[in-house]
Every structure is written in C-alpha cells, then in structure tokens.
Motif scaffolding. Sequence first.
Motif, PDB file in Angstrom:
ATOM      1  N   GLN A 290      -1.223 -30.654  -4.851  1.00 40.55           N
ATOM      2  CA  GLN A 290      -2.328 -31.483  -4.351  1.00 40.55           C
ATOM      3  C   GLN A 290      -2.470 -31.351  -2.834  1.00 40.55           C
ATOM      4  OE1 GLN A 290      -2.029 -35.653  -5.247  1.00 40.55           O
ATOM      5  NE2 GLN A 290      -4.133 -36.076  -4.646  1.00 40.55           N
ATOM      6  N   THR A 294      -5.911 -29.992  -1.005  1.00 43.67           N
ATOM      7  CA  THR A 294      -6.671 -30.825  -0.067  1.00 43.67           C
ATOM      8  C   THR A 294      -6.667 -30.238   1.340  1.00 43.67           C
ATOM      9  OG1 THR A 294      -4.699 -32.248   0.118  1.00 43.67           O
ATOM     10  CG2 THR A 294      -6.453 -32.967  -1.371  1.00 43.67           C
ATOM     11  N   THR A 317       1.063 -40.627   5.774  1.00 48.21           N
ATOM     12  CA  THR A 317       0.138 -39.679   6.394  1.00 48.21           C
ATOM     13  C   THR A 317       0.891 -38.604   7.160  1.00 48.21           C
ATOM     14  OG1 THR A 317      -1.461 -41.487   6.622  1.00 48.21           O
ATOM     15  CG2 THR A 317      -1.911 -39.469   7.836  1.00 48.21           C
ATOM     16  N   THR A 419     -11.162 -40.007   4.631  1.00 45.46           N
ATOM     17  CA  THR A 419     -10.283 -39.788   3.481  1.00 45.46           C
ATOM     18  C   THR A 419      -9.684 -41.097   2.984  1.00 45.46           C
ATOM     19  OG1 THR A 419      -8.325 -39.395   4.883  1.00 45.46           O
ATOM     20  CG2 THR A 419      -9.697 -37.487   4.334  1.00 45.46           C
ATOM     21  N   TRP A 420      -9.693 -41.277   1.667  1.00 45.64           N
ATOM     22  CA  TRP A 420      -9.027 -42.425   1.049  1.00 45.64           C
ATOM     23  C   TRP A 420      -7.864 -41.952   0.197  1.00 45.64           C
ATOM     24  CZ3 TRP A 420      -7.416 -43.860  -3.724  1.00 45.64           C
ATOM     25  CH2 TRP A 420      -6.945 -45.188  -3.863  1.00 45.64           C
ATOM     26  N   TRP A 421      -6.703 -42.548   0.440  1.00 41.83           N
ATOM     27  CA  TRP A 421      -5.509 -42.326  -0.372  1.00 41.83           C
ATOM     28  C   TRP A 421      -4.476 -43.335   0.060  1.00 41.83           C
ATOM     29  CZ3 TRP A 421      -1.211 -39.466   2.081  1.00 41.83           C
ATOM     30  CH2 TRP A 421      -1.495 -39.069   3.396  1.00 41.83           C
ATOM     31  N   GLN A 422      -3.271 -43.260  -0.475  1.00 44.79           N
ATOM     32  CA  GLN A 422      -2.258 -44.269  -0.154  1.00 44.79           C
ATOM     33  C   GLN A 422      -0.864 -43.694  -0.390  1.00 44.79           C
ATOM     34  OE1 GLN A 422      -3.706 -46.144  -4.362  1.00 44.79           O
ATOM     35  NE2 GLN A 422      -3.182 -47.590  -2.799  1.00 44.79           N
ATOM     36  N   THR A 425      -0.227 -42.372  -3.883  1.00 42.02           N
ATOM     37  CA  THR A 425      -0.837 -41.129  -4.369  1.00 42.02           C
ATOM     38  C   THR A 425      -0.321 -39.915  -3.616  1.00 42.02           C
ATOM     39  OG1 THR A 425      -2.749 -41.117  -2.875  1.00 42.02           O
ATOM     40  CG2 THR A 425      -2.950 -42.404  -4.910  1.00 42.02           C
ATOM     41  N   VAL A 428      -4.714 -36.930  -0.387  1.00 44.94           N
ATOM     42  CA  VAL A 428      -6.106 -37.387  -0.411  1.00 44.94           C
ATOM     43  C   VAL A 428      -6.625 -37.439  -1.845  1.00 44.94           C
ATOM     44  CG1 VAL A 428      -8.457 -36.751   0.232  1.00 44.94           C
ATOM     45  CG2 VAL A 428      -6.620 -36.582   1.922  1.00 44.94           C
ATOM     46  N   MET A 429      -7.261 -38.550  -2.190  1.00 49.77           N
ATOM     47  CA  MET A 429      -7.866 -38.731  -3.517  1.00 49.77           C
ATOM     48  C   MET A 429      -9.392 -38.728  -3.456  1.00 49.77           C
ATOM     49  SD  MET A 429      -5.233 -39.140  -5.578  1.00 49.77           S
ATOM     50  CE  MET A 429      -5.609 -40.106  -7.014  1.00 49.77           C
TER      51      MET A 429
END
Length: 458
Positions: A290, A294, A317, A419-422, A425, A428-429
């Motif tokens: 992933q 990305t 991050t 970018t949104w993710w956490q 995850t 990046v989602m």
Amino acid sequence: MSEQERQQHQQADLDPGERRYPPPSDFAQNANIQDPQIWQKAADDPEGFWESWAEQLHWFEKWDQVMDWNPPHVKWFTNGKINAAYNCLDYHIEQGRGDKTALIWEADEPGQGKSYTYNELLAEVNKAANMLKDLGVEPDDAVGIYLPMIPELVISMLACARIGAIHSVVFSAFAPPQLQERMEDAQAKVLITADTAPRGGQQTPLKENADEGLQENESVQTVVVVRRTGEDVPMTEGRDQYWDELVDNQSDECEPEQRDSEDILFVLYSSGSTGKPKGIIHTHGGYLAQLKATQMWVMDHKEDDVFWCTADIGWITGHSYLVYAPLLVGGTTLQFEGTPTYPESNRWFQVVEQHGVTQFYTAPTAVRSFMQVGVEEAIGDADISSIRWIGSVGEPINPAAWAWMHEVIGRNECPLVDTWWQTETGAVMIAPLPGISTLVPGSACEPFPGIFLDLWDE
C-alpha cells in the motif's frame, strides 16, 4: 491569458470551498497515473490490482493467496516471504541506485546536517542490526526507540526490520510515564535513546527521562545511548552502553531475515479515546504494497524528487511517509530535527531552498500558523520554486487554509493533495490522484483505487 490563468481568475471571486481545481496540464501529462478509469478497473479486480503492486516489491518466496478475508480479519499475501529493509535499501542498490542520496538529515542548528547514499545507509543499518543481534535481540523481539529526529532513528527502525525484530518508536517529547507504559506493553528487550534532544534551540534531557520511565520496567535489558550532543548523562553500569562504542566495530554486512508477509513489522501506540494507549500493529506485505502504491500515485514519485514529510517519526505519518514509502520507491527523503521558526521565522522554507525539495507534505496546523504571521515572515526571501507537489496530512484542512497553501506554497501551479488515513490504516486511504482528480478545497476527494468506502451505523 492562458487557460489556467483564466480559470484562476474566475476562481478568485468564489468562496474557497466553492472553488474547483482541475489538474495542471503539464502535471497531468507527466503524472504516473493518467487513466480516469482506474477506479473502475481496480473495483473489477481488487485482488489483481493489489497483487500488481506486491509484484513490484522484492520477495524471497511468492505468496500463495493474495487475500484471506474473514471479517473483520484479513491476511495479505499469505505465506509470502519478504524483508522491509531489503526492499528499502538492497533492492535499489541492485538496480543501480547505490550512489543516489537516500536520506538527507537537516539538524536543529543550520549547517550541521548530513546525508547518506543508499550504499552508506545500508552499511549503517547493517552495523546497527549486528549490534542488536550481539545484544541478544532475536526475530519477534521488541526494541523500543526513544530518539529525537536524528539519522539513528531511521537506522534503528530499518535495523530492526532487517533482523526481524519489532520496532516500537516512542515520540521523544513524551514524558517518562508515557514511555513506561509503552515499553511495558511491548515488552521491549532493548531501548535506544540519546543523551539529550535539541529542538528549537532548547534541549530535552532524554536519557534522564528514559531512566525515569524505566524505573519499574523489567523487560528492558540494555539501554543504548546515542551521543547527540555529547552531554554527560547518568549511565547505569551493566545496562547502559553508548551507541558508537557498540556500532563502530561491527561488520557492515548482515543477512536479512526472511519474514512472513503477516509477521509484525512494528507496533505504534495511538492515544485514542480510551485513556490508555492502544498498540497498533502493522505487518510486512500488505503495508509495504500500500505504501508503494500510494507513494507512486498519490505522491506521484519521480526519480529526482526530494520528498519532505514534516511529521515526526514518532507518529504514523513519519513511519510511513518519511521512512518506508520514500525508500520503497528508491527516493530521497528529508528528515528535519528542528522547528519551523528556529533560528529564523522562515526556517522551513530555507530548508526547501537549500535541498531543492520538490514535494512538501505537512499538516494544516502548520499552514494556519503560516497564515497568521503572513507570507513575509513565514517564507520571506526563500526560493520555493523547486516544489512541484504539496500535500496535507494529519487532520482535516479547512478551505481557507487549503486555498492559502495552494496559492502561496504551491504558487497556483502545484496540485494540493489532501490525504485521509490514520494510525490504524498505516497508509493513505482517501486522496485525489493529482494527474486525474479535480481538487476540492477542504475535501480528500475519493478513496484510493482498490479501497472501498462505506458509512455504517452502529
């Protein structure tokens, strides 16, 4: 007036949240992904889509199943054998990138940094890996890392990955009780820390904090201390040893452990909402695939890019887009020890000019602070024309901050990728693909191809 200038003129009268930004034509023509049907193609064959990314990594043994999905549990590339450090270093050296700069370190004080080629970084990682093995660290043992933003932090993570140990990085600004509960939960065998941690002209007594955080710990057998400033610090006989004394005479060759795709690569603690930190585990195969995908498509990596993710490695991050992702694609990543305003108010953008940063990935909080002080103080006379891509991460970005970042840092020329993710995850989602997507200020746009988003009730 060009078409792009005409569109900018029309946008200027709109509220930031109402503006729309199609991809700049030059960027779109050279983007790594230009196919607007890619979301549908990935949806038609998601396993084949992710398998195509895994095939771009180095595997010692190929998987026998792409995805084993038993909700809510999933396994990726089952029974495949891989090593993250090998993929970040050796694999690129084999492809002729040995003399390319892998890591640029910019110290708190200007002029004190250094850089490492892929060959040099591999040598340092191997020496650190051999040190850990000498200290009794074996595959699946946990190693705590409590370091400032110095190269030894990156080296320690990759050294753990090389020998199959699990790294647990603790943000260096965390207090002793926060270190204590993380080391206890991970059952770390070794802790790597530093004498002191300089930042913004101040110094944190990191070794003293580490000692306090280990007072009730029974798992840590050795504390390795990096001499960051050379300050005298208390050393516990029989437990504490200096990094340079352990590493300098080690061999710079170390055979990488072949790890199962589902073996643990690291644990990182998220503060969460429960009052007690939760250890988030990421394994090898799926995480690396992933990140590769990305970094190539969301960040649009090019061979000569200098990628700067401004996050501390103590957060996800920094793990994903300062260390692993840029190195997985054979890139050049920049690690900065200091603050945006020390010793001058435009320090960040002096760094951009000095190192020719082409990709600038930062948090909305920083952007809003720049807006408050104004362009003259935040950027000043720094030349930021090398930047070709800008990204937002860590929290939602409000349309006004988005528009300011696009106009001032991106000079109305660069795509701004929100970018949104956490932590959960790992990568990046949700994000636009900068060569295809029409950008919407304040919106992360659509899920990455091969990722499917639903909203659920209880």
